[in-house]
Design a protein around this motif. Sequence first.
Motif, PDB file in Angstrom:
ATOM      1  N   LYS A  82       0.861  -1.194   0.000  1.00  0.00           N
ATOM      2  CA  LYS A  82       0.000   0.000   0.000  1.00  0.00           C
ATOM      3  C   LYS A  82       0.886   1.229   0.000  1.00  0.00           C
ATOM      4  O   LYS A  82       1.925   1.250   0.637  1.00  0.00           O
ATOM      5  N   THR A  83       0.471   2.227  -0.750  1.00  0.00           N
ATOM      6  CA  THR A  83       1.253   3.452  -0.807  1.00  0.00           C
ATOM      7  C   THR A  83       0.923   4.324   0.404  1.00  0.00           C
ATOM      8  O   THR A  83      -0.233   4.628   0.650  1.00  0.00           O
ATOM      9  N   LEU A  84       1.954   4.666   1.152  1.00  0.00           N
ATOM     10  CA  LEU A  84       1.745   5.478   2.353  1.00  0.00           C
ATOM     11  C   LEU A  84       2.007   6.956   2.102  1.00  0.00           C
ATOM     12  O   LEU A  84       1.424   7.819   2.736  1.00  0.00           O
ATOM     13  N   ARG A  85       2.907   7.233   1.141  1.00  0.00           N
ATOM     14  CA  ARG A  85       3.340   8.620   0.941  1.00  0.00           C
ATOM     15  C   ARG A  85       2.661   9.207  -0.295  1.00  0.00           C
ATOM     16  O   ARG A  85       2.625   8.568  -1.351  1.00  0.00           O
ATOM     17  N   SER A  86       2.201  10.416  -0.148  1.00  0.00           N
ATOM     18  CA  SER A  86       1.522  11.048  -1.291  1.00  0.00           C
ATOM     19  C   SER A  86       2.509  11.356  -2.421  1.00  0.00           C
ATOM     20  O   SER A  86       2.114  11.547  -3.564  1.00  0.00           O
ATOM     21  N   THR A  87       3.808  11.360  -2.104  1.00  0.00           N
ATOM     22  CA  THR A  87       4.805  11.620  -3.151  1.00  0.00           C
ATOM     23  C   THR A  87       5.076  10.383  -4.018  1.00  0.00           C
ATOM     24  O   THR A  87       5.741  10.491  -5.043  1.00  0.00           O
TER      25      THR A  87
ATOM     26  N   ASP B 258       6.395  -0.955 -13.520  1.00  0.00           N
ATOM     27  CA  ASP B 258       6.851  -0.389 -14.793  1.00  0.00           C
ATOM     28  C   ASP B 258       8.379  -0.446 -14.821  1.00  0.00           C
ATOM     29  O   ASP B 258       8.992  -1.090 -13.975  1.00  0.00           O
ATOM     30  N   ASP B 259       8.979   0.219 -15.805  1.00  0.00           N
ATOM     31  CA  ASP B 259      10.441   0.173 -15.892  1.00  0.00           C
ATOM     32  C   ASP B 259      11.105   0.947 -14.765  1.00  0.00           C
ATOM     33  O   ASP B 259      12.238   0.659 -14.391  1.00  0.00           O
ATOM     34  N   ALA B 260      10.408   1.949 -14.252  1.00  0.00           N
ATOM     35  CA  ALA B 260      10.944   2.718 -13.124  1.00  0.00           C
ATOM     36  C   ALA B 260       9.782   3.195 -12.253  1.00  0.00           C
ATOM     37  O   ALA B 260       8.656   3.315 -12.728  1.00  0.00           O
ATOM     38  N   ALA B 261      10.063   3.426 -10.995  1.00  0.00           N
ATOM     39  CA  ALA B 261       9.068   4.030 -10.101  1.00  0.00           C
ATOM     40  C   ALA B 261       9.102   5.545 -10.313  1.00  0.00           C
ATOM     41  O   ALA B 261      10.127   6.104 -10.719  1.00  0.00           O
ATOM     42  N   VAL B 262       7.978   6.212 -10.038  1.00  0.00           N
ATOM     43  CA  VAL B 262       7.908   7.660 -10.226  1.00  0.00           C
ATOM     44  C   VAL B 262       7.501   8.321  -8.911  1.00  0.00           C
ATOM     45  O   VAL B 262       6.505   7.936  -8.296  1.00  0.00           O
ATOM     46  N   LEU B 263       8.303   9.295  -8.491  1.00  0.00           N
ATOM     47  CA  LEU B 263       8.005  10.068  -7.286  1.00  0.00           C
ATOM     48  C   LEU B 263       7.645  11.499  -7.690  1.00  0.00           C
ATOM     49  O   LEU B 263       8.227  12.038  -8.633  1.00  0.00           O
TER      50      LEU B 263
ATOM     51  N   MET C  72       9.200  15.359 -11.870  1.00  0.00           N
ATOM     52  CA  MET C  72       9.066  13.995 -11.354  1.00  0.00           C
ATOM     53  C   MET C  72      10.456  13.395 -11.150  1.00  0.00           C
ATOM     54  O   MET C  72      11.379  13.681 -11.924  1.00  0.00           O
ATOM     55  N   ILE C  73      10.588  12.556 -10.147  1.00  0.00           N
ATOM     56  CA  ILE C  73      11.841  11.821  -9.923  1.00  0.00           C
ATOM     57  C   ILE C  73      11.571  10.354 -10.255  1.00  0.00           C
ATOM     58  O   ILE C  73      10.562   9.796  -9.803  1.00  0.00           O
TER      59      ILE C  73
END
Length: 346
Positions: free
Chosen positions: A28-33, A40-45, A51-52
């Motif tokens: 579960k995603t805890l952080r809104s970032t 996918d090929d990379a996670a996105v923050l 975007m990072i």
Amino acid sequence: MTTKQQKRTDISTLGEFGLIERLTADLKTLRSTTMYGVGDDAAVLDPGGQMILISTDLLLEGIHFSLVYTPLKHLGYKSVVVNLSDIYAMNAEPTQVTVSIGVSSRFCLEDLEEFYNGIKLACQSYNVDLVGGDTSSSLTGLNISVTVIGTALKEDLVFRKGASEHDLICVSGDLGGAYMGLQLLERERKLFEEEMAAQKSLEGHEFIIARQLKPEARGDIIKLFKEHDIKPTAMIDLSDGLSSDLLHITRACGLGCHIYADKIPIADATRQMAEEFKIEPLIAALNGGEDYELLFTIAPDDYEKVQAIQDVRIIGHMTHTSNGNKLMAQDGTAVNLQAQGWKHME
Ligand code: ADP
Ligand code: MG
């Protein structure tokens, strides 16, 4: 590692993707970032502003590479490049890498300096900074983990999902070369180990050997997208092979696909080596991994724009999911595309 009576499921019954799915199913995603996590090929923050992107890959001696025929400098270069490729696959720009290594006593300082020369060369040629890592001793040869960080504007990001029915399927470069390079190098390794007198030479096969030992990530294609005002609707880099990686796209999009055998780009040198090995060149292109080309879809309206990019071929189109995932042969017959599963964890 489990206590008595506990169920033990053999990992090989799941396969790589099944295993990842099981391990990450209830995250579960805890952080809104955290804009996009696993899948996918990379996670996105999304920290606000640009975007990072983050992606990481593990390379283990004896599993992913053999030092019998891989020069350490090439290995360093490739370790970085395969990670950069995952950032480009999101239509983003890699900016920094970290490199962690586990090293057995078999390696001396000069070996590792050679490995780092390759890492530094890749960083220089792709304009990324090496900003850290971790170093440990290892009981099992050389273990390498590279993490890459990148940036993109939110509106530029391209995911594996996102294609629509009728979108055109495109691929950069040519396919199957890295796989045929590996077959050739493995054949030489076996001959070498068996100390056979009549060794076949690697000479004249520089193209496919370079495809295996010194792959490049297609940052040039990402630049061309911008220049030609193209935004792919979905994209992945070809690390596992065209069949497997295209199925990642169709699955993520909830669609099917038709690709055409005679449109799939295969270099002459790849074709020749496949024939020498009695492998159908098309099979090498479909199932051979590690080409690190980009596989992407575009809206039909972008047909002319993509035609203007020299090193990109249109190989098919997305269909309704009920049509399945089909490879159309030249004689009009169709076969189902199949994922190869993973080669490393059988
Ligand atoms: P690629 O071939 O592009 O490197 P992978 O097939 O290795 O991608 O991984 C698919 C997705 O699963 C990625 O989003 C990756 O971050 C995630 N993933 C892989 N292994 C793990 C793991 N052990 N724990 C959490 N996520 C993982
Ligand atoms: Mg990838």
